[in-house]
Write an enzyme that holds these catalytic residues in place. Structure first.
Site, PDB file in Angstrom:
ATOM      1  CD  GLU A 122       7.777   0.082   7.275  1.00 19.08           C
ATOM      2  OE1 GLU A 122       6.922  -0.718   6.885  1.00 19.08           O
ATOM      3  OE2 GLU A 122       7.892   1.318   6.939  1.00 19.08           O
ATOM      4  CG  ASP A 134      -0.533  -0.153   2.450  1.00 18.49           C
ATOM      5  OD1 ASP A 134       0.730  -0.042   2.701  1.00 18.49           O
ATOM      6  OD2 ASP A 134      -1.247   0.075   3.336  1.00 18.49           O
ATOM      7  CB  SER A 135       4.456   1.708  -0.326  1.00 18.42           C
ATOM      8  OG  SER A 135       4.809   0.695  -0.924  1.00 18.42           O
ATOM      9  CG  ASP A 182       0.215  -4.136   1.982  1.00 15.49           C
ATOM     10  OD1 ASP A 182       0.275  -4.999   3.085  1.00 15.49           O
ATOM     11  OD2 ASP A 182       1.033  -3.381   1.920  1.00 15.49           O
ATOM     12  CD  GLU A 215       0.903  -1.530   7.997  1.00 10.54           C
ATOM     13  OE1 GLU A 215       0.389  -0.573   9.092  1.00 10.54           O
ATOM     14  OE2 GLU A 215       1.154  -0.791   6.926  1.00 10.54           O
ATOM     15  CE  LYS A 238       3.431  -5.874   3.521  1.00 10.85           C
ATOM     16  NZ  LYS A 238       2.803  -4.838   4.415  1.00 10.85           N
TER      17      LYS A 238
HETATM   18  O1  KIV Z   1       3.335  -1.088   1.556  1.00 15.50           O
HETATM   19  C1  KIV Z   1       4.773  -1.539   1.494  1.00 15.50           C
HETATM   20  O2  KIV Z   1       5.394  -1.032   0.423  1.00 15.50           O
HETATM   21  C2  KIV Z   1       5.269  -2.302   2.524  1.00 15.50           C
HETATM   22  C3  KIV Z   1       6.752  -2.418   2.637  1.00 15.50           C
HETATM   23  C4  KIV Z   1       7.166  -0.990   3.092  1.00 15.50           C
HETATM   24  C5  KIV Z   1       6.952  -3.570   3.481  1.00 15.50           C
HETATM   25  O3  KIV Z   1       4.535  -2.564   3.397  1.00 15.50           O
END
Ligand code: KIV
Length: 262
Positions: A182, A46-47, A85, A115, A113
């Protein structure tokens, strides 16, 4: 190999090595190019919100946006494991988390994934129970950046380190195949890595402290020059070349006046 088989092979790297490599990808060409390099995991992170969509942080990203970009990466049919994500707020309880995990898988992800630690264990158990591999994410949690008032290092004190380990153990017990760490203090990242049974994949947590490393694609190739995290290790600096190519195009097109202007 199926997604669960790829995830299981990643998990086995804890014992066998070599270190696990993970890069973010948000589109078809990047996924193909990174896959050709032999990277183990493509994370549609989600970056995306910051480095592709231009938001200030990841809290603006929606599930629909994640699905759109997961599908683009999946169309590259990479050998690498594709992780999708969860967007912020898309996994408030086990049933909703499972429903959204199925949407990510439906779009082409092979694993998901999320958090957080102890408070996510039931959700992880439910998703894994449905046959979907889950990667954890501990330490600095970008989806909490507004509550926390910034990006801060984690695992600085014995109490913080113990809480991180507790979260990691809860995730492992719930069935994750790997955990992203992270912005964890290097010594703490190394300690957690030595204590748990699945690979840790570090970012901003020191070099060679984890069982693998992840980089945001734009940090690696230098296509987001407006913010480069201090821990980034760019291997290329493509931004000036892109601007130069566009400038060369403008120069070539405008060098000769249009025919009707003589
Ligand atoms: O969203 C993302 O790119 C991430 C990485 C920083 C691991 O979660």
């Amino acid at each position: 190999m199926t997604g669960p088989e790829k995830a299981a092979a990643i998990a086995r790297r804890k014992a066998s090595g070599p270190p696990v490599t993970m890069l973010t990808a948000y589109d078809y060409p990047t996924a193909r190019l990174f896959d050709a390099a032999g990277v183990d995991i493509l994370l549609v992170g989600d970056s995306l919100g910051m480095v592709v969509l231009g938001y200030p942080d990841t809290t603006h990203v929606t599930m629909d946006q994640m699905l759109h970009h997961v599908a683009a990466v999946a169309r590259a049919k990479p050998k690498a494991l594709v992780i999708g994500d969860f967007s912020i707020g898309s996994y408030p309880d086990p049933a909703t988390a499972l429903a959204n995990a199925r949407r990510l898988i439906g779009a082409g992800a092979e694993a998901v994934k999320l958090e957080g630690g102890v408070r996510q264990a039931d959700k992880v158990r439910t998703i894994v129970g449905a046959g979907i591999p889950v990667c954890g994410h501990l330490g600095m949690l970008p989806q909490r950046v507004l509550e926390e008032g910034g990006y801060r290092k984690k695992g600085k004190t014995p109490e913080q380190s113990a809480a991180l380990l507790e979260g990691a153990q809860a995730l492992v017990e719930a069935g994750v195949f790997a955990i992203v760490l992270e912005s964890v203090v290097p010594a703490t990242a190394e300690w957690i890595s030595s204590q748990i049974a699945v690979p840790t994949i570090g970012i901003g947590s020191g070099g060679h402290t984890c069982d693998g490393e992840v980089s945001v694609a734009t940090d690696l190739i230098g296509t987001f020059p407006w913010f480069v995290p201090p821990f980034a290790k760019p291997e290329a600096n493509l931004a000036p070349q892109i601007t130069a190519a566009a400038a060369a195009f403008c120069e070539r097109v405008q060098r000769v006046p249009a025919p009707h202007l003589g």
